[in-house]
Design an enzyme around this catalytic site. Sequence first.
Site, PDB file in Angstrom:
ATOM      1  N   LEU A  67       0.879  -1.165   0.000  1.00  0.00           N
ATOM      2  CA  LEU A  67       0.000   0.000   0.000  1.00  0.00           C
ATOM      3  C   LEU A  67       0.920   1.219   0.000  1.00  0.00           C
ATOM      4  O   LEU A  67       1.656   1.450   0.958  1.00  0.00           O
ATOM      5  CB  LEU A  67      -0.916   0.005   1.231  1.00  0.00           C
ATOM      6  CG  LEU A  67      -2.209   0.818   1.141  1.00  0.00           C
ATOM      7  CD1 LEU A  67      -3.074   0.359  -0.020  1.00  0.00           C
ATOM      8  CD2 LEU A  67      -2.997   0.738   2.435  1.00  0.00           C
ATOM      9  N   ASP A  68       0.909   1.964  -1.086  1.00  0.00           N
ATOM     10  CA  ASP A  68       1.835   3.083  -1.239  1.00  0.00           C
ATOM     11  C   ASP A  68       1.682   4.089  -0.108  1.00  0.00           C
ATOM     12  O   ASP A  68       0.593   4.261   0.456  1.00  0.00           O
ATOM     13  CB  ASP A  68       1.587   3.806  -2.567  1.00  0.00           C
ATOM     14  CG  ASP A  68       1.960   2.957  -3.770  1.00  0.00           C
ATOM     15  OD1 ASP A  68       2.769   2.025  -3.609  1.00  0.00           O
ATOM     16  OD2 ASP A  68       1.432   3.226  -4.866  1.00  0.00           O
ATOM     17  N   ARG A  69       2.768   4.774   0.172  1.00  0.00           N
ATOM     18  CA  ARG A  69       2.777   5.759   1.258  1.00  0.00           C
ATOM     19  C   ARG A  69       1.635   6.778   1.176  1.00  0.00           C
ATOM     20  O   ARG A  69       0.952   7.017   2.169  1.00  0.00           O
ATOM     21  CB  ARG A  69       4.126   6.479   1.288  1.00  0.00           C
ATOM     22  CG  ARG A  69       4.238   7.537   2.369  1.00  0.00           C
ATOM     23  CD  ARG A  69       5.627   8.144   2.383  1.00  0.00           C
ATOM     24  NE  ARG A  69       5.786   9.011   3.539  1.00  0.00           N
ATOM     25  CZ  ARG A  69       6.958   9.450   3.985  1.00  0.00           C
ATOM     26  NH1 ARG A  69       8.068   9.105   3.361  1.00  0.00           N
ATOM     27  NH2 ARG A  69       7.028  10.234   5.037  1.00  0.00           N
ATOM     28  N   HIS A 176       2.137   1.508  -8.754  1.00  0.00           N
ATOM     29  CA  HIS A 176       1.406   2.720  -9.126  1.00  0.00           C
ATOM     30  C   HIS A 176       0.420   2.462 -10.261  1.00  0.00           C
ATOM     31  O   HIS A 176       0.122   3.365 -11.050  1.00  0.00           O
ATOM     32  CB  HIS A 176       2.362   3.843  -9.525  1.00  0.00           C
ATOM     33  CG  HIS A 176       3.265   4.296  -8.421  1.00  0.00           C
ATOM     34  ND1 HIS A 176       4.366   5.089  -8.641  1.00  0.00           N
ATOM     35  CD2 HIS A 176       3.245   4.046  -7.078  1.00  0.00           C
ATOM     36  CE1 HIS A 176       4.988   5.321  -7.488  1.00  0.00           C
ATOM     37  NE2 HIS A 176       4.326   4.690  -6.530  1.00  0.00           N
TER      38      HIS A 176
END
Length: 264
Positions: A67-69, A176
């Site tokens: 889970l991207d920042r 992404h």
Amino acid sequence: MNPDEPLNQALLVPSIELLYEDDYLVAVHKPAGLLVHRTYLARKEKYFAMQMTRDLVGCHVFPVHRLDRPTSGVLLLAKSSEMANELCQQFAGHQVRKRYQALVRGNMHESGELDYPLKEELDKIADKFALQDKDAQSAVTRYQPLLNSEIPFSSGRYPSSRFALMALEPLTGRKHQLRRHMAHLRHPIIGDTTHGDGKQNRFFREHFGHNRLWLIAKQLSFNHPVTGKAMQIETELEAEWLDVFQGLGWNEEALARDTSILLA
């Protein structure tokens, strides 16, 4: 400010919310701006979702997905390496259903499925020795417009600005992917400083007073690795989403009606 960086002073002491826990698994709501785990590229950071979850439940936890920042929402972790391996296999086998919500530039009126291969995004430092000319990898995303809005404020060349609330479901797990696919459709996610629209991001930040990537992991569905039970873990939108919705003219009735697709 870049959404990939800490958003504000409040996030210097972030908080996570427990969504689910049993003897094998734990799921939390990760706020935007919080890293999942420690990395040498962020040596100065003090807080990480894994560390905070460990302190919350009183045992070590293992990550099972990314889970991207700058993305908030449902983060699933395992309480043992064996359970982590079982869940990682489900993710790798595309047996886990991930559903997101996003605010994007422009109105959208048709749902669809985008099959658009993506070249791997490499980090200049971490991937310095990785093969630089890999072929593009298969990437598929389902998208469904939920609500559209046009507000009488200019964010560029036109006297008004249009936005849409989208339900997004990645069928593959490329880095992404949702951000890059929505940019390919010319409806970039608001707050995306890498693939998005700088003018729209600046307008949104100044007009609504919130600075973040407007992408949330809303729901995660999978089979429990021990009981086999069908699991569905969902989180609520943060308060800033509701503030923006009000400014976009979306009331509770419209939200309840048009976002029910996420529960289908």
